[in-house]
Design a protein around this motif. Structure first.
Motif, short mmCIF file in Angstrom:
data_model
loop_
_atom_site.label_atom_id
_atom_site.label_comp_id
_atom_site.label_asym_id
_atom_site.label_seq_id
_atom_site.Cartn_x
_atom_site.Cartn_y
_atom_site.Cartn_z
N LYS A 323 0.87 -1.28 -0.01
CA LYS A 323 0.15 0.09 -0.16
C LYS A 323 0.89 1.39 -0.20
N GLN A 324 2.05 1.10 0.66
CA GLN A 324 2.89 2.49 0.73
C GLN A 324 3.67 2.81 -0.49
N LEU A 325 3.75 1.83 -1.32
CA LEU A 325 4.28 1.97 -2.68
C LEU A 325 3.73 3.00 -3.51
N PRO A 326 4.63 3.98 -4.26
CA PRO A 326 4.06 4.92 -5.31
C PRO A 326 3.38 4.19 -6.44
N LEU A 327 2.56 4.83 -6.90
CA LEU A 327 1.76 4.10 -8.00
C LEU A 327 2.61 3.46 -8.98
N ILE A 328 3.77 4.47 -9.44
CA ILE A 328 4.45 4.01 -10.42
C ILE A 328 5.53 2.78 -10.15
N SER A 329 5.73 2.46 -8.77
CA SER A 329 6.40 1.29 -8.08
C SER A 329 5.52 -0.12 -8.37
N LYS A 330 4.15 0.22 -8.14
CA LYS A 330 3.17 -0.67 -8.03
C LYS A 330 3.15 -1.09 -9.54
N SER A 331 3.20 -0.31 -10.43
CA SER A 331 3.27 -0.68 -12.07
C SER A 331 4.57 -1.27 -12.28
N LYS A 332 5.77 -1.10 -11.85
CA LYS A 332 6.68 -1.77 -12.04
C LYS A 332 6.75 -3.02 -11.59
N LEU A 333 6.16 -3.40 -10.53
CA LEU A 333 5.82 -4.79 -9.91
C LEU A 333 5.23 -5.53 -10.79
N VAL A 334 4.07 -5.05 -11.54
CA VAL A 334 3.36 -5.63 -12.34
C VAL A 334 4.39 -6.11 -13.73
N LEU A 335 5.12 -5.22 -14.08
CA LEU A 335 5.67 -5.28 -15.34
C LEU A 335 6.83 -6.28 -15.10
N ASN A 336 7.22 -6.32 -13.61
CA ASN A 336 8.55 -7.39 -13.63
C ASN A 336 8.08 -8.68 -14.16
N SER A 337 6.73 -9.05 -13.94
CA SER A 337 6.52 -10.49 -14.53
C SER A 337 6.73 -10.63 -15.97
N PHE A 338 5.87 -9.33 -16.65
CA PHE A 338 6.26 -9.34 -17.96
C PHE A 338 7.55 -9.51 -18.52
N PHE A 339 8.53 -8.74 -17.84
CA PHE A 339 9.85 -8.56 -18.29
C PHE A 339 10.47 -10.09 -18.28
N THR A 340 9.91 -10.65 -17.19
CA THR A 340 10.61 -12.18 -16.96
C THR A 340 10.24 -13.02 -17.91
N SER A 341 8.89 -12.96 -18.28
CA SER A 341 8.39 -13.72 -19.37
C SER A 341 8.98 -13.15 -20.62
N LEU A 342 9.12 -11.98 -20.99
CA LEU A 342 9.73 -11.36 -22.37
C LEU A 342 11.08 -12.11 -22.28
N TYR A 343 11.95 -12.23 -21.28
CA TYR A 343 13.17 -12.57 -21.30
C TYR A 343 13.49 -14.15 -21.62
N THR A 344 12.38 -14.87 -21.56
CA THR A 344 12.48 -16.26 -21.99
C THR A 344 12.23 -16.30 -23.26
N THR A 345 11.89 -15.32 -24.06
CA THR A 345 11.93 -15.37 -25.51
C THR A 345 12.97 -15.01 -26.23
N LYS A 346 13.32 -15.34 -27.58
CA LYS A 346 14.37 -15.04 -28.24
C LYS A 346 14.64 -13.59 -28.36
N PHE A 347 13.56 -12.98 -28.90
CA PHE A 347 13.75 -11.48 -29.21
C PHE A 347 13.76 -10.79 -27.68
N GLY A 348 13.15 -11.19 -26.70
CA GLY A 348 13.16 -10.41 -25.46
C GLY A 348 14.76 -10.49 -24.80
N ARG A 349 15.15 -11.74 -24.88
CA ARG A 349 16.37 -12.02 -24.39
C ARG A 349 17.61 -11.27 -25.12
N LYS A 350 17.33 -11.09 -26.37
CA LYS A 350 18.27 -10.27 -27.03
C LYS A 350 18.22 -8.57 -26.82
#
Length: 405
Positions: A323-350
């Motif tokens: 709750k105490q996280l700024p909105l941008i930080s909450k959004s970054k936490l959501v994006l974290n899963s996206f980047f992890t998934s992206l990193y498992t792809t050939k394009f995302g890793r590169k």
């Protein structure tokens, strides 16, 4: 076996054993008898294939280290570690050193060889300075807990960083690589957390998390918040994807600190755990966080009590740490899963590996740009009354007050 090893590592003997018994001019680096050049080269290939993910894990590992009182005390007391700009330069130097170990063969005269020698010399100088100031010394235990920063989270939580292997025994090679690095910076074999097999190393690292990093991050020593934020803000100067509040949350989540949840199922499971611990008592009764973790194996934690309430985990909106996280930080936490998934792809890793290499190049080839960006951010932070400036250390309460407003 792992239990006995960790008991020895966290013993008084290891805490009193100096990182080095030699003087700087007496250092003569040499490879261990068990050095395997083929595995070392394989580990280097593995790193460059996963450089974005592995370095991200190292960054969070270094945040962990700042929560160890004996290590933080040395860093706070160092002349280059008590203000924003000098501390930023220190961590830029640390990352450049670490990456250099993967850039060349490990042999006399190579860049990695010279880097490891400089790191060992730095530890000796810091120990001498700390002794003069009455702040203790860099011990074998401190060295090993720092070694964990570079390899521990990677080995334990590699799925959280999208790490992929190229060959079946890449993890064995990576384990041997860091065993060699530990030896080269002065860690005795009896304390080196990288054991003969990756299986043994994982067992050791898990015990270190449970007995050191979980309790230390649950009740961090004074100035941890300040020092951690300095480091992360510095990295953000060359990597715009870095967000300090969300990475601090993520660090504590990966260290299994009670109350830090990431998924809806984890939130529900944690609330069930709190009810179980209450054992029939009213939901309005708080659960002491230390009842959910192992007793700390290191000394000098503040002893603050964190009470966790069932009602606070009715939804993510009511979780105090989230709750105490700024909105941008909450959004970054959501994006974290996206980047992890992206990193498992050939394009995302590169793509992500290329972005990492670009930021590394800025730090190495154009440090003035990075320093300018960093000082600009600090100036803006000061204008908006954010407690991150060049006036010296800030207590943890300074950041807690801001979070509660």
């Amino acid at each position: 076996m792992a239990e006995e090893f960790v008991n020895q590592l966290l013993s008084k003997e290891a805490n009193e054993a100096p990182s080095d018994t030699k003087k700087i001019d007496e250092l003569t680096p040499e490879l261990p008898e068990w050095f395997d050049e083929v595995k070392f080269s394989q580990a280097r290939r593995f790193y460059w294939h996963n450089c974005y993910g592995l370095t991200s894990a190292m960054l969070l590992g270094l945040v962990n280290v700042l929560a160890v009182p004996s290590i933080l005390r040395i860093l706070v007391g160092a002349r280059r570690s008590n203000d924003v700009y000098p501390t930023f330069k220190r961590y830029v130097s640390t990352f450049i050193h670490a990456v250099s170990w993967f850039e060349s063969e490990l042999k006399p005269g190579s860049r990695s060889w010279e880097s490891l020698l400089k790191v060992r010399q730095r530890h000796i100088r810091m120990t001498l300075a700390a002794k003069v100031k009455g702040q203790g010394l860099i011990s074998q235990r401190d060295l090993v807990l720092t070694q964990f920063a570079f390899v521990g989270l990677t080995i334990l939580k590699h799925d959280k960083f999208g790490i992929q292997t190229l060959e079946d025994d890449d993890w064995e090679a990576y384990n041997q690589f860091w065993r060699v690095i530990g030896f080269m910076i002065g860690i005795k074999d009896r304390y080196n957390i990288c054991q003969r097999t990756i299986k043994e190393t994982r067992q050791v690292c898990q015990l270190i998390v449970q007995r050191v990093y979980t309790p230390c991050l649950n009740d961090p020593p004074e100035y941890f918040e300040y020092m951690a934020r300095i480091m992360l803000e510095g990295v953000a100067s060359t990597n715009p994807t870095v967000d300090t509040p969300s990475l601090l949350y993520w660090t504590k989540y990966l260290a299994d600190v009670p109350g830090y949840v990431y998924t809806e199922e984890e939130r529900k499971e944690f609330q069930r755990l709190l009810r179980k611990k209450l054992n029939g008592c009213s939901d309005e009764t708080g659960v002491d966080s230390t009842l959910l973790i192992s007793k700390s194996a290191v000394e000098d934690l503040p002893g603050h009590k964190r009470l966790l309430f069932v009602r606070d985990y009715d939804s993510f909106k009511t979780v105090p740490e989230y709750k105490q996280l700024p909105l941008i930080s909450k959004s970054k936490l959501v994006l974290n899963s996206f980047f992890t998934s992206l990193y498992t792809t050939k394009f995302g890793r590169k793509f992500l590996n290329t972005m990492f290499l670009l930021s590394l190049n800025v730090m190495k080839q154009y440090p003035r740009i990075a320093f300018f960006i960093f000082n600009l951010k600090v100036s803006l932070a000061k204008i908006f009354n954010y407690p991150l400036d060049n006036t010296g250390l800030k207590p943890n309460s300074s950041f807690n007050k801001i979070s509660s407003n």
